[in-house]
Design an enzyme around this catalytic site. Structure first.
Site, PDB file in Angstrom:
ATOM      1  N   ASN A   1      19.177  10.401 -12.488  1.00  0.00           N
ATOM      2  CA  ASN A   1      19.970  10.560 -13.793  1.00  0.00           C
ATOM      3  C   ASN A   1      19.040  10.242 -14.834  1.00  0.00           C
ATOM      4  OD1 ASN A   1      22.129  11.305 -12.095  1.00  0.00           O
ATOM      5  ND2 ASN A   1      22.971   9.223 -12.141  1.00  0.00           N
TER       6      ASN A   1
ATOM      7  N   ASP B   1       8.302 -32.786  14.200  1.00  0.00           N
ATOM      8  CA  ASP B   1       8.404 -31.466  13.958  1.00  0.00           C
ATOM      9  C   ASP B   1       8.761 -31.090  12.674  1.00  0.00           C
ATOM     10  OD1 ASP B   1       7.807 -30.582  16.587  1.00  0.00           O
ATOM     11  OD2 ASP B   1       9.803 -30.851  17.211  1.00  0.00           O
TER      12      ASP B   1
ATOM     13  N   GLU C   1      22.890  -3.817 -10.598  1.00  0.00           N
ATOM     14  CA  GLU C   1      23.350  -5.066 -10.877  1.00  0.00           C
ATOM     15  C   GLU C   1      24.123  -5.740  -9.695  1.00  0.00           C
ATOM     16  OE1 GLU C   1      26.448  -2.174 -12.132  1.00  0.00           O
ATOM     17  OE2 GLU C   1      24.178  -2.121 -12.221  1.00  0.00           O
TER      18      GLU C   1
ATOM     19  N   ASP D   1       8.662 -25.011  21.843  1.00  0.00           N
ATOM     20  CA  ASP D   1       8.489 -25.604  23.043  1.00  0.00           C
ATOM     21  C   ASP D   1       9.360 -25.025  24.174  1.00  0.00           C
ATOM     22  OD1 ASP D   1       7.699 -27.566  24.672  1.00  0.00           O
ATOM     23  OD2 ASP D   1       8.457 -29.369  23.521  1.00  0.00           O
TER      24      ASP D   1
ATOM     25  N   ASP E   1      12.732 -30.036  17.448  1.00  0.00           N
ATOM     26  CA  ASP E   1      13.733 -31.160  17.331  1.00  0.00           C
ATOM     27  C   ASP E   1      13.352 -32.463  17.273  1.00  0.00           C
ATOM     28  OD1 ASP E   1      12.705 -31.230  19.851  1.00  0.00           O
ATOM     29  OD2 ASP E   1      14.454 -31.102  20.877  1.00  0.00           O
TER      30      ASP E   1
ATOM     31  N   ASP F   1      29.358   2.134  -7.394  1.00  0.00           N
ATOM     32  CA  ASP F   1      28.955   1.062  -7.043  1.00  0.00           C
ATOM     33  C   ASP F   1      29.988   0.473  -5.921  1.00  0.00           C
ATOM     34  OD1 ASP F   1      26.172   0.548  -7.562  1.00  0.00           O
ATOM     35  OD2 ASP F   1      26.866  -0.737  -9.254  1.00  0.00           O
TER      36      ASP F   1
ATOM     37  N   ASN G   1      28.542   3.931 -13.356  1.00  0.00           N
ATOM     38  CA  ASN G   1      27.886   3.097 -12.561  1.00  0.00           C
ATOM     39  C   ASN G   1      28.883   2.128 -11.821  1.00  0.00           C
ATOM     40  OD1 ASN G   1      25.387   1.707 -12.076  1.00  0.00           O
ATOM     41  ND2 ASN G   1      26.261  -0.200 -13.495  1.00  0.00           N
TER      42      ASN G   1
END
Length: 841
Positions: free
Chosen positions: A658, A594, A280, A322, A590, A687, A683
């Site tokens: 686990n 483009d 998560e 270019d 640019d 983490d 958990n």
């Protein structure tokens, strides 16, 4: 602001009165007062999220919502304490995620403010360039090719002005605009967010910010963004993970519910298991990684508009660019102007000054070739050559014709002057000036082309000048460009950068192929590539690309490194063909045309000096036009991707192991292996060190090649290391049950401690392909691991243990479990080497 909405039906003089302005514009005092009164010309950043939205988005995870609901049910049934603890754990985790995402959002917001649209505006009786957000009603604004219209304008002047209003209306066909009197069809209006395709215009600002048509309809300039390769990879991984979570959580629930008969406990445990399997923190880790990378890149003159683009840049296989300003000095200068007798004729430089965007629009940021002409004329005091000439009209440049024209008048006689690319000008010429006489061009074409080719082989960019006398009339158009007399040529140079060869080699070392897409001729392009030592092999031109079918175009895009005489349309075709071949493509552009290529590429790159349309279409903006800063971006993208995979590998293999262990333990244990609150605590604590992975160092060899999502290899990694983890879980079970004869609290405490140790130790294994001692982790990873380790011990050996259903471990038991974890560390360290040799992730 005056409450009149349809300004198209009002005379321009009346509008000047309404807004108390004139052709000279506002002065600074008036502008400041109006800015305070009407506010900044700003609608809001697309997808911008406030603090509340970010916070509540943390609960969008259905597993978290189900867990909260189930815990509340548990509370109603009498287990208030478990409800409080579980809800607290979820809230703490969500708050932590919120803090990281909110900080990342603010980082992106600050970075985007550095890349803003500019507007050419009359202030204090002179032309100025200001930030478009400071425009106010009554300002007089100039717009031309490549510009995004910065506010709603009532046009008072228009020169062949054509605007694309798709951002506002959804219609793809461009609209021609006029600066004449009242018009019910709004062709004398230019609306904020639309972009200029051709010509130029001048208008009065009649609405800004949320009062514009764009603001009132709540439409944003951006199109809906397509999913990047990285996002598709995350989605594929998420789908795979979802199936695993559903399978295991349902299996555990059904088994425990029927085997033990404790339905609510089984539900809570299986939901906790589902949350435990879920990585998560993955969105948070990704966001932290990307925002950190964006912040670092900003210090290297790279501004990231879209965070996911950093991942795409790191995964880039091909960079299409270019050469002007990236591999060249970007300082184009006019070296010579000659007639076709090889002599310098002032009539040619005079014509070049007249047929010039600067002369037509007074655009202070005109294109580089036109600027080079004007600078040359100033330095050599040649501006006086056109003092008696008056520009009557112009036919704007476009990429199809590759030329522009002006109609000039002197002594009541008019002539059409044309300047443009060699072949495109030759195509409309009937004669040529030779020895001050007009000669039919047909018999001289071979010699003329040979002369142009010789100049190109010397590295010159060649433009031609042609002209003819023309009758007086009201309107001129492209059809007037016919039967011209070729008068001379202009020779420009833009020397290669000294470090160009080194830059090309740096991309090669990173496994990124460079493809040069240039509008120059084949000869000029080849000369340049030889100068920088760029081995191109054969070269292909735009006209040849036009003759290829789809599969041939894909093969050509992969085969060739140098594409000459290409238009913006060709560039987009090349980008799409490379994408179709399975390559991740970055495109640097640019120009106004483009924009489609920038959108089509996996990552669009532009520069701060680019036209507004290109900057708006790009994902990344370079504050200096140089390929070496892109190298920094590629490395940063690969570091980000590497650190993201570290988290995924570590958490998915530990959690998967686990789940095997839980399923096995549930068969022979008369109680659940861990309480739901213990699963959540494990958990959460495991983490915490993983948050520091975003700041971890990445081995240099990892940066050498592009990396791509491979869910199949992630599955193999999960199964391989998950199995090892599960084996050591069962060793711990055997020790606790057979040797220690542990009770339920002691068993759960012992396995909690062992699970935490193995998950944390695994971080230091999977973070590098080297032996763990050969790659130094980031200090933050050491610190966060040490703090979390101390916190776990504090929970076990203080009264906090009672809150979570633990009991203190005797030190011999503790040290034995620690020893099992160290053996696990050694096994996965050697197993890692075998796995990487076989699968090469």
């Amino acid at each position: 602001m005056p409450q009149i909405k349809d300004y198209s039906k009002i005379e321009s003089k009346e509008i000047c009165k309404i807004f108390s302005t004139s052709e000279r514009g506002l002065n600074e005092r008036e502008a400041s007062e109006r800015l305070r009164k009407y506010g900044h010309n700003f609608i809001g950043r697309a997808n911008q999220r406030g603090a509340a939205k970010i916070f509540f988005s943390q609960f969008a995870n259905p597993l978290v919502l189900i867990l909260l609901i189930a815990s509340l049910i548990s509370g109603f049934l009498g287990d208030i304490f478990s409800t409080i603890v579980i809800v607290a754990m979820v809230l703490i985790s969500s708050l932590l995620a919120f803090m990281q995402e909110y900080r990342s959002e603010k980082t992106v917001e600050a970075l985007q403010k550095r890349v803003s649209l500019k507007a050419n505006v009359w202030r204090n009786g002179k032309m100025e360039v200001i930030n478009a957000s400071r425009l106010v009603p009554g300002d007089i604004v100039l717009i031309d090719v490549g510009k995004i219209v910065p506010a709603d304008l009532r046009l008072v002047k228009s020169d062949d002005l054509v605007i694309n209003e798709a951002a506002l209306t959804g219609e793809s066909f461009p609209v021609e605009k006029f600066g004449d009197g009242p018009d019910g069809k709004k062709k004398n209006m230019a609306f904020m967010g639309t972009n200029v395709l051709e010509g130029s215009g001048k208008g009065i600002v009649v609405a800004t910010g949320k009062n514009t048509a764009l603001g009132q309809t709540a439409k944003m300039l951006e199109e809906k963004e397509l999913k990047s390769e990285f996002q598709k990879g995350i989605a594929g991984f998420g789908y795979f993970l979802f199936k695993i979570i559903i399978f295991f959580s349902l299996a555990v629930f059904v088994f425990l519910a029927f085997y033990h008969g404790q339905w609510l406990e089984a539900l809570l445990f299986s939901l906790a298991i589902a949350v435990g399997i879920s990585p998560e923190l993955l969105p948070v880790i990704i966001t932290i990684n990307l925002s950190r990378a964006a912040s670092k890149l900003s210090k290297r003159h790279v501004i990231t508009k879209r965070l996911m683009a950093i991942e795409n840049l790191g995964n880039t296989d091909v960079l299409c660019t270019d050469k002007t300003g990236t591999l060249t000095e970007g300082n184009i200068v006019l070296k010579k102007y000659l007639d076709f007798n090889g002599e310098a004729d002032d009539a040619i430089i005079a014509a070049a000054q007249l047929c010039n965007n600067y002369a037509v629009t007074k655009n202070i940021s005109g294109n580089v070739l036109d600027n080079a002409i004007i600078e040359y004329a100033k330095e050599n005091k040649l501006a006086k050559l056109i003092s008696e000439e008056k520009i009557i009209d112009d036919i704007a440049f476009d990429y199809e014709r590759r030329r522009m024209s002006v109609i000039v008048e002197k002594n009541k006689k008019r002539r059409l002057v044309v300047k443009g690319a060699a072949e495109e000008v030759l195509a409309v010429c009937a004669e040529v000036f030779l020895k001050k006489k007009k000669t039919p061009i047909k018999s001289k074409l071979e010699n003329i082309r040979k002369k142009i080719e010789d100049f190109e082989k010397q590295g010159y960019k060649v433009l031609l000048i042609a002209e003819k006398e023309i009758e007086n009339k009201k309107n001129y158009n492209k059809n007037d460009e016919a039967d011209l007399v070729l008068s001379g040529l202009l020779l420009f140079v833009d020397p290669p950068k000294k470090e160009a060869k080194k830059i090309i080699q740096s991309f090669t070392d990173l496994g990124v192929e460079i493809k040069i897409l240039t509008g120059d001729s084949e000869n000029a392009a080849k000369w340049f590539c030889r100068e920088i030592g760029f081995e191109t092999g054969a070269v292909i031109s735009g006209p040849k690309l036009d003759k290829l079918h789809n599969h041939e175009l894909i093969n050509a895009a992969k085969k060739y490194k140098l594409f000459a005489k290409v238009t913006p349309e060709h560039k987009q075709q090349i980008v799409k063909a490379l994408n179709a071949s399975g390559m991740a493509v970055a495109f640097l552009g640019d120009g106004v045309n483009d924009a489609p290529s920038l959108k089509s590429a996996d990552v669009g790159i532009s520069v701060d000096t680019a036209v507004d349309v290109a900057k708006e279409a790009a994902d990344i903006i370079l504050l200096k036009k140089s390929l070496d800063v892109i190298i920094d971006g590629i490395k940063e993208g690969r570091r980000t991707f590497g650190n993201t995979l570290k988290y995924i590998f570590c958490t998915i293999s530990s959690n998967f192991g686990n789940m095997f262990s839980v399923t096995g333990a549930a068969i022979f244990l008369p109680y659940i292996p861990l309480l739901p609150v213990q699963v959540l605590l494990l958990n959460f604590l495991s983490d915490m060190p993983l948050l520091a992975v975003s700041a971890d160092t990445v081995d240099e060899e990892y940066l050498k090649k592009p990396k791509h999502w491979d869910v199949k290899k992630i599955k193999k990694f999960m199964a391989y290391f998950g199995l090892i983890s599960s084996i050591f879980d069962f060793i711990t079970f055997g020790f606790l049950l057979l040797v220690v004869k542990a009770s339920m609290p002691l068993f759960q405490t012992g396995w909690f401690w062992q699970s935490f140790l193995t998950e944390v130790l695994l971080i230091f294994v999977v973070r590098t392909k080297r032996w763990f001692y050969q790659s130094r982790p980031a200090r933050a990873l050491f610190i966060s691991t040490s703090i979390t380790l101390a916190l776990v011990l504090a929970i076990i050996y203080t009264p906090l243990a009672n809150i979570f259903g633990f009991m203190p471990l005797a030190w011999p038991i503790n040290l034995t479990i620690f020893g099992i974890a160290l053996v696990y560390f050694a096994v996965v360290e050697f197993g890692k080497k075998a796995f990487y040799r076989k699968y090469g992730i």
